[in-house]
Design an enzyme around this catalytic site. Structure first.
Site, PDB file in Angstrom:
ATOM      1  CD  GLN A 128       0.248  13.651   5.818  1.00 24.72           C
ATOM      2  OE1 GLN A 128       0.655  12.710   6.472  1.00 24.72           O
ATOM      3  NE2 GLN A 128      -0.315  13.504   4.628  1.00 24.72           N
TER       4      GLN A 128
ATOM      5  CG  HIS B  94       1.044  12.255  11.610  1.00 27.35           C
ATOM      6  ND1 HIS B  94       0.080  11.721  10.794  1.00 27.35           N
ATOM      7  CD2 HIS B  94       2.152  12.386  10.856  1.00 27.35           C
ATOM      8  CE1 HIS B  94       0.599  11.521   9.592  1.00 27.35           C
ATOM      9  NE2 HIS B  94       1.849  11.918   9.598  1.00 27.35           N
TER      10      HIS B  94
ATOM     11  CD  GLU C 296       5.571  11.277   9.187  1.00 20.09           C
ATOM     12  OE1 GLU C 296       4.532  10.663   9.467  1.00 20.09           O
ATOM     13  OE2 GLU C 296       5.727  11.894   8.126  1.00 20.09           O
TER      14      GLU C 296
ATOM     15  CG  HIS D   7       4.426  16.190   7.919  1.00 14.62           C
ATOM     16  ND1 HIS D   7       3.772  16.075   9.122  1.00 14.62           N
ATOM     17  CD2 HIS D   7       4.173  15.039   7.252  1.00 14.62           C
ATOM     18  CE1 HIS D   7       3.172  14.898   9.177  1.00 14.62           C
ATOM     19  NE2 HIS D   7       3.388  14.250   8.056  1.00 14.62           N
TER      20      HIS D   7
ATOM     21  NE  ARG E  46      -5.800  13.682   3.118  1.00 17.53           N
ATOM     22  CZ  ARG E  46      -6.727  12.714   3.123  1.00 17.53           C
ATOM     23  NH1 ARG E  46      -8.008  12.991   3.077  1.00 17.53           N
ATOM     24  NH2 ARG E  46      -6.352  11.460   3.164  1.00 17.53           N
TER      25      ARG E  46
HETATM   26 ZN    ZN Z   1       3.086  12.113   7.916  1.00 19.68          ZN
END
Ligand code: ZN
Length: 315
Positions: free
Chosen positions: A94, A96, A113, A170, A190
């Site tokens: 995926q 972001h 993240e 990632h 995704r």
């Molecule tokens: Zn993630």
């Protein structure tokens, strides 16, 4: 001012397992629990206060009604989300979006993240970055399903740390237990899901166009630059400092007395147990305990042998 302990919020996932029970002792609602949203004000899973004068309140309500706890932040919504993830199977590959793309297309924040590896089985791997040199090449490799060529695989072990800025392709691989500190967002694009089917026999939705839009090309490879500070036999390590958050590892050997300079601090015990003392109150700490140290707490003492991952918002 007292620490604010939070109830875990469990999320069922097709890749989840039972380690949140076996490692942390949580009573799980099923045997496919992938995530504990340990500190969350996100509407998809909101933390509830366990103790003290705010017991029973939701974290988003505290943010809205008791800004004094956070030194009157300028941010509209609670900015961070802390999770513990148990990857019994591989997570989907995926990426972001950043704030600009997510606010335009999803009406929420983007997601940067980072991961602290609490535990990993021998041979465990993550996917972290990709090999495409241009966006055209990225598109072609996705169209041709050249996944092995495209994804960069990295072996991981207990104690490793990875910064995952928005735009990074990632995936968390099977056999990994992770503490994730992230912007409070639930937008995930995704790219590849191993052609897996859920309990109803359905493939999960992919978001190829958005993934191609938001992926950083060529991939950047963030290098860790840890800053270690000794407090007697205890250690505080700054794992990352980014535009959104700073994340630290507190390794307590017998005793750690630490002054707090941020407006408020989030903390989760990832290993061991002990006690937290604030003023003349003492609170037990067990692996899996999560709490917020609100504005006004200037010093805490932690005793025992335990490791905490803590964070501060940088907004
Ligand atoms: Zn993630």
């Amino acid at each position: 001012m007292q620490p604010i302990f939070l109830e875990p919020v469990f999320q069922s996932k097709i890749w989840g397992g039972e380690r949140l029970h076996s490692v942390f002792g949580f009573d799980l609602p099923s045997n496919q629990i992938g995530e504990d949203w340990a500190i969350s004000a996100h509407p998809h899973g909101v933390s509830v206060v366990q103790n003290g004068e705010f017991k029973g309140k939701k974290l988003n309500e505290l943010w809205e009604q008791h800004q004094e706890l956070f030194n009157h932040s300028k941010v509209a919504k609670f900015p961070l989300l802390i999770k513990i993830l148990d990857a019994e199977a591989d997570l989907s590959v995926q990426v972001h979006p950043d704030d600009a793309y997510a606010l335009e297309h999803e009406n929420e924040r983007g997601k940067t993240e980072c991961w602290y590896i609490i535990d990993a089985e021998p041979g465990a791997e993550i996917i972290y970055g990709h090999t495409a040199k241009t966006r055209e090449e990225l598109k072609d490799m996705i169209a041709a399903k050249e996944w092995d060529k495209l994804f960069r695989r990295v072996p991981v072990k207990k104690g490793d740390f990875y910064f995952v800025p928005s735009g990074t392709i990632h995936a968390i691989g099977k056999g990994i237990l992770i503490l994730e500190t992230q912007q409070s967002s639930d937008t995930t694009y995704r790219l590849y899901d191993y052609d897996r089917r859920d309990n109803e026999g359905n493939l999960r939705e992919l978001h190829l166009k958005q993934s191609i839009d938001v992926t950083t090309v060529p991939a950047i490879d963030p290098k860790n630059n840890f800053e270690v500070e000794k407090f007697g036999s205890s250690t505080v390590t700054k794992l990352v400092s980014s535009a959104f958050f700073s994340v630290y590892k507190w390794e307590v050997m017998t005793d750690l007395t630490i002054g707090l300079t941020a407006d408020y601090t989030l903390a989760t015990v990832v290993e061991g147990s002990g006690k937290l003392t604030v003023g003349d109150h003492t609170y037990p700490l067990a692996a899996g305990s999560s709490f917020i140290l609100p504005y006004g707490i200037k010093t805490v003492e932690i005793t025992g042998n335990l490791t905490l991952i803590t964070s501060n918002s940088e907004e």
